[in-house]
Design an enzyme around this catalytic site. Sequence first.
Site, PDB file in Angstrom:
ATOM      1  N   HIS A  68       0.855  -1.187   0.000  1.00 31.55           N
ATOM      2  CA  HIS A  68       0.000   0.000   0.000  1.00 31.55           C
ATOM      3  C   HIS A  68       0.894   1.241   0.000  1.00 31.55           C
ATOM      4  CE1 HIS A  68      -3.992  -1.805   1.706  1.00 31.55           C
ATOM      5  NE2 HIS A  68      -3.506  -2.519   0.709  1.00 31.55           N
ATOM      6  N   GLU A  70       0.921   3.901   1.951  1.00 31.59           N
ATOM      7  CA  GLU A  70       1.408   4.312   3.283  1.00 31.59           C
ATOM      8  C   GLU A  70       2.598   3.463   3.719  1.00 31.59           C
ATOM      9  OE1 GLU A  70      -1.709   3.565   2.371  1.00 31.59           O
ATOM     10  OE2 GLU A  70      -3.179   4.317   3.798  1.00 31.59           O
ATOM     11  N   CYS A  98      -6.185   1.853   5.790  1.00 28.31           N
ATOM     12  CA  CYS A  98      -6.800   0.577   6.160  1.00 28.31           C
ATOM     13  C   CYS A  98      -6.224   0.156   7.522  1.00 28.31           C
ATOM     14  CB  CYS A  98      -6.472  -0.468   5.092  1.00 28.31           C
ATOM     15  SG  CYS A  98      -4.775  -1.046   5.157  1.00 28.31           S
ATOM     16  N   CYS A 101      -2.341  -0.229   7.552  1.00 24.99           N
ATOM     17  CA  CYS A 101      -1.596   1.028   7.464  1.00 24.99           C
ATOM     18  C   CYS A 101      -1.763   1.847   8.743  1.00 24.99           C
ATOM     19  CB  CYS A 101      -2.038   1.817   6.248  1.00 24.99           C
ATOM     20  SG  CYS A 101      -1.726   0.919   4.718  1.00 24.99           S
TER      21      CYS A 101
END
Lengths: 177, 177
Positions: A68, A70, A98, A101
Amino acid sequence: MAKTDEKSGCLQTLKFTDEFYMGLAMYLASLAANIGEVPVGAVVVHRTKGVVGTGINRREILKNALYHAEIEAIDSSCKTLGGWRLFECDLYVTLEPCPMCAGAIINSRIRRVIFGAYDVKGGACSSVMSMFDMPFNHKPVLSPYILGDKCSAQLSEFFKALRKTKKRRRRYIPPTE
Amino acid sequence: MAKTDEKSGCLQTLKFTDEFYMGLAMYLASLAANIGEVPVGAVVVHRTKGVVGTGINRREILKNALYHAEIEAIDSSCKTLGGWRLFECDLYVTLEPCPMCAGAIINSRIRRVIFGAYDVKGGACSSVMSMFDMPFNHKPVLSPYILGDKCSAQLSEFFKALRKTKKRRRRYIPPTE
Protein backbone atom coordinates in the site's frame (compact mmCIF):
# COMPACT_ATOMS: atom_id res chain seq x y z
CA MET A 1 3.70 29.27 -3.45
CA ALA A 2 7.01 31.17 -3.40
CA LYS A 3 6.90 34.97 -3.25
CA THR A 4 9.82 37.31 -4.00
CA ASP A 5 10.67 39.77 -1.25
CA GLU A 6 10.36 43.31 -2.66
CA LYS A 7 13.37 44.75 -0.78
CA SER A 8 15.97 42.00 -1.11
CA GLY A 9 14.65 40.41 -4.29
CA CYS A 10 15.14 37.00 -2.59
CA LEU A 11 12.59 34.23 -2.40
CA GLN A 12 10.65 34.32 0.84
CA THR A 13 10.34 31.15 2.91
CA LEU A 14 7.95 28.81 1.15
CA LYS A 15 4.65 28.13 2.89
CA PHE A 16 3.93 24.43 2.78
CA THR A 17 0.35 23.92 3.85
CA ASP A 18 -1.56 20.66 4.35
CA GLU A 19 -3.20 21.26 0.96
CA PHE A 20 0.23 21.53 -0.72
CA TYR A 21 1.40 18.14 0.59
CA MET A 22 -1.97 16.57 -0.18
CA GLY A 23 -1.57 17.86 -3.73
CA LEU A 24 1.81 16.11 -3.85
CA ALA A 25 0.16 12.89 -2.60
CA MET A 26 -2.50 13.31 -5.32
CA TYR A 27 0.23 13.64 -7.95
CA LEU A 28 1.76 10.36 -6.70
CA ALA A 29 -1.72 8.78 -6.79
CA SER A 30 -2.01 9.77 -10.46
CA LEU A 31 1.26 7.88 -11.10
CA ALA A 32 -0.36 4.79 -9.54
CA ALA A 33 -3.39 5.24 -11.85
CA ASN A 34 -1.03 5.42 -14.85
CA ILE A 35 0.23 1.89 -14.10
CA GLY A 36 -3.31 0.57 -13.62
CA GLU A 37 -3.38 0.62 -9.81
CA VAL A 38 -6.09 2.16 -7.62
CA PRO A 39 -4.84 5.78 -7.30
CA VAL A 40 -3.55 6.15 -3.74
CA GLY A 41 -0.45 8.20 -2.93
CA ALA A 42 1.30 9.00 0.35
CA VAL A 43 3.96 11.44 1.55
CA VAL A 44 5.81 11.53 4.89
CA VAL A 45 6.96 15.01 5.94
CA HIS A 46 9.46 15.71 8.74
CA ARG A 47 9.01 18.93 10.76
CA THR A 48 12.36 20.39 9.70
CA LYS A 49 13.68 18.08 6.98
CA GLY A 50 10.66 18.23 4.64
CA VAL A 51 9.61 15.22 2.57
CA VAL A 52 11.47 12.12 3.82
CA GLY A 53 9.41 9.40 2.15
CA THR A 54 6.87 8.82 -0.61
CA GLY A 55 4.78 5.87 -1.71
CA ILE A 56 2.19 4.74 -4.23
CA ASN A 57 -0.16 1.77 -4.28
CA ARG A 58 1.45 -1.17 -6.13
CA ARG A 59 -0.55 -4.15 -4.85
CA GLU A 60 -1.59 -5.58 -8.22
CA ILE A 61 1.65 -4.96 -10.12
CA LEU A 62 3.89 -6.43 -7.41
CA LYS A 63 1.26 -9.07 -6.48
CA ASN A 64 1.70 -8.40 -2.78
CA ALA A 65 -0.95 -7.57 -0.16
CA LEU A 66 1.48 -5.35 1.76
CA TYR A 67 2.38 -2.82 -0.93
CA HIS A 68 0.00 0.00 0.00
CA ALA A 69 1.08 3.63 -0.48
CA GLU A 70 1.41 4.31 3.28
CA ILE A 71 3.57 1.22 3.86
CA GLU A 72 5.92 2.22 1.02
CA ALA A 73 6.11 5.79 2.37
CA ILE A 74 6.84 4.64 5.96
CA ASP A 75 9.41 2.13 4.67
CA SER A 76 11.28 4.77 2.66
CA SER A 77 11.09 7.26 5.58
CA CYS A 78 12.65 4.74 7.99
CA LYS A 79 15.44 4.23 5.46
CA THR A 80 15.92 8.01 4.99
CA LEU A 81 15.98 8.83 8.71
CA GLY A 82 17.86 5.66 9.74
CA GLY A 83 15.51 4.61 12.53
CA TRP A 84 12.10 3.03 13.10
CA ARG A 85 10.67 5.88 15.16
CA LEU A 86 9.39 8.61 12.82
CA PHE A 87 9.19 11.33 15.48
CA GLU A 88 8.05 14.76 14.28
CA CYS A 89 6.78 13.26 11.04
CA ASP A 90 3.33 13.72 9.47
CA LEU A 91 1.78 11.36 6.92
CA TYR A 92 -0.36 12.66 4.02
CA VAL A 93 -2.42 10.09 2.13
CA THR A 94 -5.20 10.51 -0.44
CA LEU A 95 -7.40 7.70 0.99
CA GLU A 96 -8.27 6.85 4.60
CA PRO A 97 -5.76 4.25 5.89
CA CYS A 98 -6.80 0.58 6.16
CA PRO A 99 -6.21 -1.32 9.47
CA MET A 100 -2.75 -2.49 8.34
CA CYS A 101 -1.60 1.03 7.46
CA ALA A 102 -3.18 2.54 10.60
CA GLY A 103 -1.27 -0.07 12.63
CA ALA A 104 1.97 0.77 10.79
CA ILE A 105 1.36 4.47 11.61
CA ILE A 106 1.04 3.59 15.32
CA ASN A 107 4.14 1.36 15.21
CA SER A 108 6.27 4.05 13.54
CA ARG A 109 5.13 6.77 16.02
CA ILE A 110 3.95 9.17 13.30
CA ARG A 111 2.77 12.45 14.89
CA ARG A 112 -0.14 13.37 12.62
CA VAL A 113 -2.15 11.68 9.87
CA ILE A 114 -3.82 13.78 7.17
CA PHE A 115 -6.05 11.92 4.73
CA GLY A 116 -8.25 12.91 1.78
CA ALA A 117 -11.22 10.71 0.85
CA TYR A 118 -13.05 8.48 3.31
CA ASP A 119 -12.92 4.70 2.72
CA VAL A 120 -16.44 3.72 3.81
CA LYS A 121 -15.87 -0.05 3.47
CA GLY A 122 -12.31 -0.45 4.74
CA GLY A 123 -11.14 2.71 6.54
CA ALA A 124 -9.71 2.21 10.03
CA CYS A 125 -9.42 5.88 11.05
CA SER A 126 -13.13 6.77 11.36
CA SER A 127 -15.25 4.86 8.80
CA VAL A 128 -15.31 1.20 9.95
CA MET A 129 -13.41 1.80 13.20
CA SER A 130 -11.26 4.43 14.93
CA MET A 131 -7.92 2.76 15.49
CA PHE A 132 -6.35 5.87 17.02
CA ASP A 133 -8.96 5.97 19.80
CA MET A 134 -8.00 2.46 20.95
CA PRO A 135 -5.71 2.17 24.00
CA PHE A 136 -2.50 1.45 22.07
CA ASN A 137 0.84 2.96 23.12
CA HIS A 138 0.72 5.84 20.58
CA LYS A 139 -2.11 8.12 19.44
CA PRO A 140 -1.49 10.16 16.27
CA VAL A 141 -3.51 13.33 15.69
CA LEU A 142 -6.02 12.93 12.85
CA SER A 143 -6.92 15.53 10.19
CA PRO A 144 -9.56 14.00 7.91
CA TYR A 145 -10.93 15.09 4.53
CA ILE A 146 -8.20 17.52 3.42
CA LEU A 147 -8.85 18.07 -0.32
CA GLY A 148 -11.38 15.27 0.24
CA ASP A 149 -13.59 16.16 -2.74
CA LYS A 150 -10.64 16.16 -5.14
CA CYS A 151 -9.26 12.86 -3.79
CA SER A 152 -12.73 11.26 -4.06
CA ALA A 153 -13.09 12.56 -7.62
CA GLN A 154 -9.68 11.10 -8.55
CA LEU A 155 -10.76 7.67 -7.29
CA SER A 156 -14.22 7.87 -8.92
CA GLU A 157 -12.71 8.79 -12.29
CA PHE A 158 -10.32 5.84 -12.11
CA PHE A 159 -13.10 3.33 -11.40
CA LYS A 160 -15.34 4.91 -14.07
CA ALA A 161 -12.57 4.49 -16.68
CA LEU A 162 -11.96 0.91 -15.45
CA ARG A 163 -15.63 -0.02 -15.89
CA LYS A 164 -15.62 1.47 -19.40
CA THR A 165 -12.56 -0.58 -20.40
CA LYS A 166 -14.15 -3.75 -19.02
CA LYS A 167 -17.42 -3.08 -20.89
CA ARG A 168 -15.51 -2.49 -24.14
CA ARG A 169 -13.70 -5.79 -23.67
CA ARG A 170 -16.96 -7.65 -23.00
CA ARG A 171 -18.71 -6.28 -26.16
CA TYR A 172 -18.79 -8.73 -29.10
CA ILE A 173 -16.90 -7.53 -32.13
CA PRO A 174 -17.77 -9.54 -35.31
CA PRO A 175 -14.76 -10.82 -37.25
CA THR A 176 -13.94 -8.85 -40.42
CA GLU A 177 -13.20 -10.74 -43.63
CA MET B 1 6.61 -37.12 13.99
CA ALA B 2 7.27 -39.75 11.31
CA LYS B 3 6.39 -43.36 12.17
CA THR B 4 7.50 -46.42 10.22
CA ASP B 5 4.70 -48.69 9.07
CA GLU B 6 5.29 -52.16 10.54
CA LYS B 7 4.09 -54.11 7.49
CA SER B 8 5.66 -52.20 4.61
CA GLY B 9 8.58 -50.69 6.51
CA CYS B 10 7.79 -47.34 4.79
CA LEU B 11 7.39 -44.00 6.47
CA GLN B 12 3.77 -43.21 7.25
CA THR B 13 2.29 -39.87 6.20
CA LEU B 14 3.64 -37.19 8.49
CA LYS B 15 1.16 -35.60 10.87
CA PHE B 16 1.68 -31.87 10.95
CA THR B 17 -0.32 -30.55 13.86
CA ASP B 18 -0.74 -26.93 15.03
CA GLU B 19 1.82 -27.67 17.74
CA PHE B 20 4.36 -28.80 15.12
CA TYR B 21 4.12 -25.55 13.14
CA MET B 22 4.11 -23.49 16.33
CA GLY B 23 7.33 -25.32 17.28
CA LEU B 24 8.77 -24.25 13.91
CA ALA B 25 7.71 -20.63 14.61
CA MET B 26 9.39 -20.91 18.04
CA TYR B 27 12.60 -22.10 16.39
CA LEU B 28 12.50 -19.04 14.10
CA ALA B 29 11.84 -16.86 17.18
CA SER B 30 15.00 -18.26 18.78
CA LEU B 31 16.94 -17.12 15.69
CA ALA B 32 15.56 -13.60 16.27
CA ALA B 33 16.73 -13.77 19.91
CA ASN B 34 20.21 -14.80 18.71
CA ILE B 35 20.55 -11.51 16.82
CA GLY B 36 19.30 -9.48 19.81
CA GLU B 37 15.71 -9.00 18.62
CA VAL B 38 12.55 -9.70 20.65
CA PRO B 39 11.96 -13.42 19.87
CA VAL B 40 8.94 -13.55 17.54
CA GLY B 41 8.73 -16.00 14.66
CA ALA B 42 6.03 -16.68 12.06
CA VAL B 43 5.24 -19.39 9.52
CA VAL B 44 2.65 -19.37 6.70
CA VAL B 45 1.37 -22.83 5.75
CA HIS B 46 -0.63 -23.58 2.59
CA ARG B 47 -3.25 -26.38 2.79
CA THR B 48 -1.54 -28.56 0.19
CA LYS B 49 1.84 -26.93 -0.48
CA GLY B 50 3.08 -26.83 3.14
CA VAL B 51 5.28 -23.98 4.40
CA VAL B 52 5.25 -21.15 1.83
CA GLY B 53 6.70 -18.33 3.93
CA THR B 54 8.63 -17.67 7.13
CA GLY B 55 9.58 -14.55 9.05
CA ILE B 56 11.37 -13.31 12.15
CA ASN B 57 11.27 -9.99 13.96
CA ARG B 58 14.05 -7.68 12.66
CA ARG B 59 12.81 -4.24 13.73
CA GLU B 60 15.92 -3.12 15.61
CA ILE B 61 18.54 -4.57 13.28
CA LEU B 62 16.94 -3.19 10.10
CA LYS B 63 15.80 0.00 11.90
CA ASN B 64 12.35 -0.25 10.37
CA ALA B 65 8.94 -0.22 12.11
CA LEU B 66 7.46 -2.58 9.49
CA TYR B 67 9.78 -5.55 9.87
CA HIS B 68 7.67 -7.73 12.17
CA ALA B 69 7.75 -11.52 11.80
CA GLU B 70 4.20 -11.74 10.37
CA ILE B 71 4.88 -9.06 7.73
CA GLU B 72 8.06 -10.86 6.61
CA ALA B 73 6.18 -14.19 6.47
CA ILE B 74 3.27 -12.72 4.45
CA ASP B 75 5.70 -10.93 2.13
CA SER B 76 7.65 -14.12 1.40
CA SER B 77 4.40 -16.11 0.96
CA CYS B 78 3.08 -13.64 -1.63
CA LYS B 79 6.39 -14.00 -3.48
CA THR B 80 6.26 -17.82 -3.26
CA LEU B 81 2.64 -18.13 -4.43
CA GLY B 82 2.85 -15.25 -6.94
CA GLY B 83 -0.28 -13.42 -5.80
CA TRP B 84 -1.53 -11.16 -3.02
CA ARG B 85 -4.43 -13.41 -1.96
CA LEU B 86 -3.13 -16.12 0.37
CA PHE B 87 -6.20 -18.37 0.06
CA GLU B 88 -6.06 -21.66 1.98
CA CYS B 89 -3.12 -20.39 4.02
CA ASP B 90 -2.77 -20.41 7.82
CA LEU B 91 -0.40 -18.18 9.79
CA TYR B 92 1.40 -19.43 12.91
CA VAL B 93 3.05 -16.81 15.11
CA THR B 94 4.54 -17.04 18.59
CA LEU B 95 3.07 -13.70 19.81
CA GLU B 96 -0.42 -12.22 19.35
CA PRO B 97 -0.37 -9.98 16.22
CA CYS B 98 -0.25 -6.18 16.60
CA PRO B 99 -2.82 -4.01 14.72
CA MET B 100 -0.51 -3.66 11.68
CA CYS B 101 0.01 -7.42 11.37
CA ALA B 102 -3.70 -8.17 12.02
CA GLY B 103 -4.53 -5.71 9.22
CA ALA B 104 -1.99 -7.38 6.92
CA ILE B 105 -3.62 -10.76 7.71
CA ILE B 106 -7.04 -9.36 6.68
CA ASN B 107 -5.58 -7.78 3.51
CA SER B 108 -3.88 -11.02 2.43
CA ARG B 109 -7.05 -13.11 3.07
CA ILE B 110 -5.31 -15.59 5.38
CA ARG B 111 -7.77 -18.34 6.40
CA ARG B 112 -6.70 -19.01 9.99
CA VAL B 113 -4.41 -17.36 12.55
CA ILE B 114 -2.78 -19.45 15.27
CA PHE B 115 -0.81 -17.55 17.91
CA GLY B 116 1.11 -18.50 21.06
CA ALA B 117 1.50 -15.92 23.83
CA TYR B 118 -0.95 -13.09 24.45
CA ASP B 119 0.37 -9.52 24.02
CA VAL B 120 -1.52 -7.76 26.82
CA LYS B 121 -0.32 -4.24 25.89
CA GLY B 122 -0.38 -4.34 22.08
CA GLY B 123 -2.31 -7.39 20.83
CA ALA B 124 -5.04 -6.71 18.29
CA CYS B 125 -6.60 -10.19 18.18
CA SER B 126 -8.16 -10.32 21.66
CA SER B 127 -6.04 -8.41 24.23
CA VAL B 128 -6.46 -4.69 23.42
CA MET B 129 -9.06 -5.18 20.66
CA SER B 130 -10.51 -7.91 18.43
CA MET B 131 -9.71 -6.83 14.89
CA PHE B 132 -11.26 -9.96 13.35
CA ASP B 133 -14.66 -9.18 14.91
CA MET B 134 -14.79 -5.78 13.15
CA PRO B 135 -16.91 -5.53 9.97
CA PHE B 136 -14.00 -5.70 7.50
CA ASN B 137 -14.26 -7.66 4.24
CA HIS B 138 -12.46 -10.76 5.58
CA LYS B 139 -12.67 -12.62 8.89
CA PRO B 140 -9.91 -15.13 9.62
CA VAL B 141 -10.57 -17.93 12.14
CA LEU B 142 -8.59 -17.43 15.35
CA SER B 143 -6.87 -20.16 17.42
CA PRO B 144 -5.22 -18.49 20.42
CA TYR B 145 -2.69 -19.74 22.97
CA ILE B 146 -1.28 -22.78 21.10
CA LEU B 147 1.92 -23.69 23.02
CA GLY B 148 1.16 -20.40 24.81
CA ASP B 149 3.13 -21.27 27.97
CA LYS B 150 6.25 -22.15 26.01
CA CYS B 151 6.02 -19.01 23.82
CA SER B 152 5.53 -16.83 26.94
CA ALA B 153 8.51 -18.51 28.62
CA GLN B 154 10.68 -17.86 25.53
CA LEU B 155 9.81 -14.15 25.65
CA SER B 156 10.27 -13.91 29.46
CA GLU B 157 13.70 -15.55 29.27
CA PHE B 158 14.80 -13.10 26.58
CA PHE B 159 13.77 -10.05 28.62
CA LYS B 160 15.32 -11.52 31.79
CA ALA B 161 18.65 -11.97 30.01
CA LEU B 162 18.37 -8.45 28.55
CA ARG B 163 17.83 -6.90 32.00
CA LYS B 164 20.85 -8.83 33.34
CA THR B 165 23.08 -7.53 30.52
CA LYS B 166 21.91 -3.96 31.13
CA LYS B 167 22.56 -4.25 34.88
CA ARG B 168 26.05 -5.58 34.24
CA ARG B 169 26.76 -2.65 31.90
CA ARG B 170 25.53 -0.12 34.48
CA ARG B 171 27.78 -1.50 37.30
CA TYR B 172 30.96 0.54 37.88
CA ILE B 173 34.14 -1.39 37.17
CA PRO B 174 37.27 0.31 38.61
CA PRO B 175 40.14 0.72 36.13
CA THR B 176 43.00 -1.77 36.55
CA GLU B 177 46.56 -0.49 36.49
